[in-house]
Design a protein around this motif. Structure first.
Motif, PDB file in Angstrom:
ATOM      1  N   ALA A   1       0.825  -1.205   0.000  1.00  0.00           N
ATOM      2  CA  ALA A   1       0.000   0.000   0.000  1.00  0.00           C
ATOM      3  C   ALA A   1       0.866   1.264   0.000  1.00  0.00           C
ATOM      4  O   ALA A   1       0.571   2.234  -0.703  1.00  0.00           O
ATOM      5  CB  ALA A   1      -0.930   0.000   1.210  1.00  0.00           C
ATOM      6  N   ALA A   2       1.958   1.246   0.780  1.00  0.00           N
ATOM      7  CA  ALA A   2       2.844   2.412   0.854  1.00  0.00           C
ATOM      8  C   ALA A   2       3.536   2.668  -0.482  1.00  0.00           C
ATOM      9  O   ALA A   2       3.699   3.821  -0.898  1.00  0.00           O
ATOM     10  CB  ALA A   2       3.874   2.210   1.956  1.00  0.00           C
ATOM     11  N   LEU A   3       3.947   1.603  -1.169  1.00  0.00           N
ATOM     12  CA  LEU A   3       4.615   1.767  -2.463  1.00  0.00           C
ATOM     13  C   LEU A   3       3.626   2.117  -3.564  1.00  0.00           C
ATOM     14  O   LEU A   3       3.985   2.790  -4.552  1.00  0.00           O
ATOM     15  CB  LEU A   3       5.371   0.487  -2.827  1.00  0.00           C
ATOM     16  CG  LEU A   3       6.632   0.203  -2.009  1.00  0.00           C
ATOM     17  CD1 LEU A   3       7.195  -1.168  -2.358  1.00  0.00           C
ATOM     18  CD2 LEU A   3       7.694   1.273  -2.222  1.00  0.00           C
TER      19      LEU A   3
ATOM     20  N   ASP B   1      12.408   2.286  -2.642  1.00  0.00           N
ATOM     21  CA  ASP B   1      12.478   3.741  -2.752  1.00  0.00           C
ATOM     22  C   ASP B   1      12.985   4.345  -1.440  1.00  0.00           C
ATOM     23  O   ASP B   1      12.200   4.638  -0.539  1.00  0.00           O
ATOM     24  CB  ASP B   1      11.100   4.305  -3.091  1.00  0.00           C
ATOM     25  CG  ASP B   1      11.106   5.826  -3.247  1.00  0.00           C
ATOM     26  OD1 ASP B   1      12.209   6.412  -3.271  1.00  0.00           O
ATOM     27  OD2 ASP B   1      10.018   6.412  -3.352  1.00  0.00           O
ATOM     28  N   PRO B   2      14.291   4.569  -1.329  1.00  0.00           N
ATOM     29  CA  PRO B   2      14.854   5.144  -0.100  1.00  0.00           C
ATOM     30  C   PRO B   2      14.360   6.562   0.182  1.00  0.00           C
ATOM     31  O   PRO B   2      14.506   7.046   1.303  1.00  0.00           O
ATOM     32  CB  PRO B   2      16.370   5.139  -0.368  1.00  0.00           C
ATOM     33  CG  PRO B   2      16.565   4.149  -1.462  1.00  0.00           C
ATOM     34  CD  PRO B   2      15.330   4.193  -2.304  1.00  0.00           C
ATOM     35  N   THR B   3      13.774   7.232  -0.839  1.00  0.00           N
ATOM     36  CA  THR B   3      13.273   8.600  -0.639  1.00  0.00           C
ATOM     37  C   THR B   3      11.816   8.626  -0.202  1.00  0.00           C
ATOM     38  O   THR B   3      11.238   9.697  -0.017  1.00  0.00           O
ATOM     39  CB  THR B   3      13.412   9.410  -1.946  1.00  0.00           C
ATOM     40  OG1 THR B   3      12.511   8.870  -2.939  1.00  0.00           O
ATOM     41  CG2 THR B   3      14.833   9.356  -2.479  1.00  0.00           C
ATOM     42  N   SER B   4      11.198   7.464  -0.026  1.00  0.00           N
ATOM     43  CA  SER B   4       9.782   7.407   0.337  1.00  0.00           C
ATOM     44  C   SER B   4       9.518   8.069   1.685  1.00  0.00           C
ATOM     45  O   SER B   4      10.299   7.908   2.634  1.00  0.00           O
ATOM     46  CB  SER B   4       9.319   5.946   0.397  1.00  0.00           C
ATOM     47  OG  SER B   4       8.027   5.851   0.976  1.00  0.00           O
ATOM     48  N   PRO B   5       8.407   8.800   1.816  1.00  0.00           N
ATOM     49  CA  PRO B   5       8.051   9.376   3.119  1.00  0.00           C
ATOM     50  C   PRO B   5       7.656   8.329   4.144  1.00  0.00           C
ATOM     51  O   PRO B   5       7.488   8.649   5.323  1.00  0.00           O
ATOM     52  CB  PRO B   5       6.868  10.290   2.786  1.00  0.00           C
ATOM     53  CG  PRO B   5       6.285   9.721   1.539  1.00  0.00           C
ATOM     54  CD  PRO B   5       7.445   9.173   0.763  1.00  0.00           C
ATOM     55  N   TYR B   6       7.519   7.067   3.694  1.00  0.00           N
ATOM     56  CA  TYR B   6       7.100   6.002   4.604  1.00  0.00           C
ATOM     57  C   TYR B   6       8.261   5.128   5.065  1.00  0.00           C
ATOM     58  O   TYR B   6       8.063   4.005   5.533  1.00  0.00           O
ATOM     59  CB  TYR B   6       6.022   5.148   3.928  1.00  0.00           C
ATOM     60  CG  TYR B   6       4.863   5.974   3.445  1.00  0.00           C
ATOM     61  CD1 TYR B   6       4.069   6.679   4.337  1.00  0.00           C
ATOM     62  CD2 TYR B   6       4.588   6.085   2.078  1.00  0.00           C
ATOM     63  CE1 TYR B   6       3.020   7.469   3.896  1.00  0.00           C
ATOM     64  CE2 TYR B   6       3.542   6.869   1.623  1.00  0.00           C
ATOM     65  CZ  TYR B   6       2.767   7.568   2.535  1.00  0.00           C
ATOM     66  OH  TYR B   6       1.726   8.351   2.100  1.00  0.00           O
TER      67      TYR B   6
END
Length: 429
Positions: A21-23, A67-72
């Motif tokens: 869900a986060a991705l 995605d290391p830049t994800s806000p999650y």
């Protein structure tokens, strides 16, 4: 929400589907929704023992490998909690298990696609229209949504030996409920733990640390021939990599089922730090005399009977092939978990291919294989040990699983899956 058409519906919101869900959240081309019958996210609440840590580095969070830049990401979570400097000085890759749970809850609360108190009660394939009709029981009543694709992330449930299934009570319980019943357990005079993995060791250590306050005899039995240490060597850990999962999936069904056994030292052992804490505590206690503890491997507990105010265990020492009875008034079964298979599989069981009578065939990108190919896919993150080996339940590989699923649904590499991630080679040149 009723009758809305989604690209993807997720059944269950454990760490695997929560990461999915986060991705999926930032992807414009994928409209996704996820449902879970529980009121809120909780990750093994009965085993969040103080002082226990996650067995994998924090980099294996819900999103970072994709995605290391994800806000999650976990790092963003710890930053938002104003705990980044304490974490920096903590100076460790592993994190407290309780903190991982709080992190995952924080992510779940931010995602509008995640709906709790919402139980999926039916999934009906509409093959001509190429979608699934999904029925959800909510506090407002039954709602229906349509989904191009379905992802089964129903996780696992406690594995209780058949002889004990009808005998569970407040004194006989599976380890998954340990913290909920700990106070009652410690009222016993003779507490017995059955099992050989990390959970059994953590419960034993927790009860050992508080033994002198409650004055119970503490017993630990396991069928295994020893209390084996988890193999955490670096080359061995490369088996938890996308490269190894690809190799494992390429093997025949017979080769895969036999290879799963070879993975046990990497998946089911006990961390050396936990074994060290247990031994050191026993040693210090022994300075004051005999410690009221029994630790015995190669011991099978096959049944239990009521005896007086307690119970009598039917046991067998496997090496000596000798049966014996053992008295206890509290019993904790740390006997692991088994996949929770969605009942909706019954609807499609004759339409999909099976590897044996219990294990369905699964593609490398986690799709069930239909006898008649279709464009509306049924993905599974559950019951895939036979198809993906070390990638079946490992949190560190859950991101790679979700990358593959999203790439299939999007029809492009929105999250490219890395290759050549290990120093060793698994396939032939």
């Amino acid at each position: 929400m009723t009758n809305k058409q989604y690209d993807m519906v997720g059944i269950g919101i454990g760490p695997f589907n929560l990461g999915l869900a986060a991705l999926a959240e930032p992807l414009d081309e994928i409209d996704a929704v996820f449902f879970d019958k529980e009121e809120k996210f909780e990750w093994h609440p009965g085993m969040l023992i103080d002082g226990t840590d996650l067995q994998i580095p924090f980099l294996a969070d819900l999103v970072t490998f994709a995605d290391p830049t994800s806000p999650y990401s976990f790092l963003n979570y710890i930053h938002r909690q104003k705990r980044l400097y304490p974490f920096f000085f903590f100076n460790r890759f592993d994190i407290p298990r309780q903190e991982y749970n709080e992190y995952a809850k924080w992510v779940a609360e931010q995602l509008s696609s995640c709906h709790f108190s919402s139980k999926v009660v039916d999934v009906i394939p509409k093959n001509k229209e190429e979608y699934y009709e999904v029925k959800i029981e909510t506090p407002e009543g039954i709602q229906t949504v349509n989904a191009k694709h379905v992802v089964m992330g129903t996780g696992s449930i406690p594995l209780v030996p058949p002889a004990f299934e009808e005998k569970l009570n407040e004194h006989i319980l599976h380890s998954s409920g340990y913290l909920h019943k700990k106070e009652e357990i410690q009222k016993g005079k003779h507490v017995t733990i059955v099992g050989s993995g990390q959970s059994a060791a953590e419960i034993f250590l927790d009860l050992l640390e508080e033994q002198t306050e409650h004055h119970y005899h503490l017993t630990w039995f396991t069928r295994s021939s020893n209390f084996f240490q988890l193999d955490q060597s670096k080359l061995a850990q490369e088996l938890f990599s996308p490269d190894y999962v690809n190799y494992f999936h390429s093997l025949s069904f017979e080769e895969r089922t036999s290879t799963v056994e070879d993975l046990n030292p990497l998946r089911h052992g006990i961390e050396s730090s936990t074994l060290t804490k247990i031994y050191d505590l026993l040693y210090h206690r022994s300075l004051k005399g005999k410690v009221p503890v029994t630790i015995q491997a190669s011991t099978e507990v096959s049944d239990i009977h009521k005896k007086g105010n307690g119970y009598e265990l039917e046991c067998k020492q496997l090496k000596a092939e000798r049966s014996f009875q053992y008295e206890a008034d509290r019993l904790i079964l740390s006997t692991g978990y088994k996949p929770k298979i969605s009942p909706f599989i019954e609807r499609i069981k004759d339409d999909i291919e099976w590897e044996d009578d219990k294990r369905f065939k699964v593609t490398k990108d986690y799709r069930l294989v239909f006898k008649q190919p279709r464009n509306h896919h049924f993905f599974t993150l559950t019951n895939i040990e036979h198809s993906h080996g070390s990638g079946a339940t490992n949190l560190g590989l859950s991101v790679q699983r979700n990358q593959r699923i999203l790439n299939v649904i999007a029809g492009r590499d929105v999250y490219p899956v890395p290759e050549e991630t290990t120093f060793q080679t698994f396939n032939l040149f």
